[in-house]
Design a protein around this motif. Structure first.
Motif, PDB file in Angstrom:
ATOM      1  N   SER A  80       0.846  -1.189   0.000  1.00 50.11           N
ATOM      2  CA  SER A  80       0.000   0.000   0.000  1.00 50.11           C
ATOM      3  C   SER A  80       0.886   1.246   0.000  1.00 50.11           C
ATOM      4  O   SER A  80       1.845   1.333   0.772  1.00 50.11           O
ATOM      5  N   GLY A  84      -2.212   6.331  -2.682  1.00 47.66           N
ATOM      6  CA  GLY A  84      -3.478   5.646  -2.889  1.00 47.66           C
ATOM      7  C   GLY A  84      -3.393   4.432  -3.784  1.00 47.66           C
ATOM      8  O   GLY A  84      -4.405   3.759  -4.010  1.00 47.66           O
ATOM      9  N   ARG A  85      -2.204   4.120  -4.262  1.00 43.30           N
ATOM     10  CA  ARG A  85      -2.030   2.952  -5.125  1.00 43.30           C
ATOM     11  C   ARG A  85      -1.840   1.686  -4.279  1.00 43.30           C
ATOM     12  O   ARG A  85      -1.192   1.714  -3.234  1.00 43.30           O
ATOM     13  N   SER A 102      -0.510  -2.432 -10.648  1.00 41.58           N
ATOM     14  CA  SER A 102      -0.668  -1.291  -9.759  1.00 41.58           C
ATOM     15  C   SER A 102      -2.036  -0.688 -10.032  1.00 41.58           C
ATOM     16  O   SER A 102      -2.404  -0.457 -11.180  1.00 41.58           O
ATOM     17  N   THR A 104      -6.027   0.858  -7.939  1.00 40.76           N
ATOM     18  CA  THR A 104      -6.725   1.496  -6.822  1.00 40.76           C
ATOM     19  C   THR A 104      -7.964   0.689  -6.446  1.00 40.76           C
ATOM     20  O   THR A 104      -8.546   0.000  -7.278  1.00 40.76           O
ATOM     21  N   GLU A 106     -11.589   0.813  -5.967  1.00 38.76           N
ATOM     22  CA  GLU A 106     -12.694   1.698  -6.336  1.00 38.76           C
ATOM     23  C   GLU A 106     -13.857   1.586  -5.353  1.00 38.76           C
ATOM     24  O   GLU A 106     -14.486   2.584  -4.995  1.00 38.76           O
ATOM     25  N   TYR A 119     -11.509  -3.442  -7.933  1.00 39.08           N
ATOM     26  CA  TYR A 119     -10.121  -2.981  -8.059  1.00 39.08           C
ATOM     27  C   TYR A 119      -9.878  -2.573  -9.508  1.00 39.08           C
ATOM     28  O   TYR A 119     -10.191  -3.314 -10.431  1.00 39.08           O
ATOM     29  N   ARG A 122      -4.371   0.397 -12.850  1.00 42.05           N
ATOM     30  CA  ARG A 122      -3.972   1.691 -13.407  1.00 42.05           C
ATOM     31  C   ARG A 122      -2.734   1.583 -14.291  1.00 42.05           C
ATOM     32  O   ARG A 122      -2.526   2.423 -15.168  1.00 42.05           O
ATOM     33  N   SER A 199      -9.724   2.953   1.857  1.00 41.54           N
ATOM     34  CA  SER A 199      -8.750   3.870   1.271  1.00 41.54           C
ATOM     35  C   SER A 199      -7.350   3.339   1.541  1.00 41.54           C
ATOM     36  O   SER A 199      -7.036   2.888   2.644  1.00 41.54           O
TER      37      SER A 199
END
Length: 243
Positions: A80, A84-85, A102, A104, A106, A119, A122, A199
């Protein structure tokens, strides 16, 4: 119904002697056993406060246990990050090839008849969908176990991939767990906790939680807490026993 948390709730939770409560009220034995085995005092206190932080080290340890020794996957490690990635690295036995993603989180929701995670990748396109489905079924269940207790990993966890989004539905597996099969005052234990979101932070994931306890259950639980508190005061033990 969402209960109002008393100002001294956290201290009362920390002082609960779960084993003593179970012995004192045998009719509630099965439910209290599951509660005690699922949530230690610290976890329940954090859930009641509305935020439960799961460290990467805890998650990666749970994932390692869920992988097993068979199959081509040798390790799955999450990291983590402060931006935020959530990074994922998989090592396979095929020349120990590494697959890195990699992305985030959602959505991460558990409320009523909905228990799912989303997820979004990205960086890098999603590789073989069958492999990714297997990986995320283990990863998602490992995350849920931190809040809902241990349950058998199942290949029937629903994982769907649309574009670069991975959807994981773990409701059926959770419903089949001890938490999902156990009731207290006629209410399922799994319905007493909601997860509203997650988060990613440096070193772990912060989950937004809510403790939902119907009035009749709330009154029964507080009666047990008061009874154990009175008993502890009378015998001079004060602090609750080990869990």
């Amino acid at each position: 119904m969402v209960i109002d948390i008393p100002a001294n709730f956290i201290e009362q939770v920390k002082n609960i002697d779960w084993s003593g409560v179970r012995e004192a009220v045998k009719d509630y034995g099965p439910a209290l056993t599951v509660l005690r085995d699922t949530w230690d005092r610290e976890t329940l206190a954090q859930i009641a406060e509305g935020h439960l932080f799961v460290r990467d080290s805890v998650l990666n340890e749970a994932i390692a246990k869920n992988i097993g020794t068979e199959g081509t996957v040798r390790s799955i490690v999450f990291r983590s990050r402060a931006n935020g990635r959530l990074d994922l690295t998989c090592t396979t036995s095929k020349k120990y090839k590494k697959i890195e993603l990699s992305g985030t989180i959602e959505e991460f929701v558990h409320a009523g008849d909905k228990s799912y995670a989303v997820y979004r990748v990205r960086e890098k396109n999603i590789p073989d969908h069958g492999f990714v489905s297997w990986v995320f079924s283990r990863v998602s269940l490992s995350l849920v176990e931190r809040m809902m207790g241990r349950f058998d990993v199942s290949d029937t966890v629903l994982v769907e991939i649309h574009g670069n989004k991975v959807y994981v539905d773990f409701h059926e597996v959770l419903a089949a767990s001890k938490l999902g099969q156990t009731t207290f005052q006629g209410h399922k234990l799994m319905d007493m906790i909601e997860i509203e979101g997650a988060s990613v932070q440096e070193g772990g994931i912060m989950f937004d939680t809510k403790l939902n306890v119907p009035d009749d259950v709330k009154e029964a639980l507080w009666a047990l807490v008061r009874e154990r508190g009175t008993a502890a005061t009378e015998d001079g033990t004060g602090e609750g026993g080990e869990h």
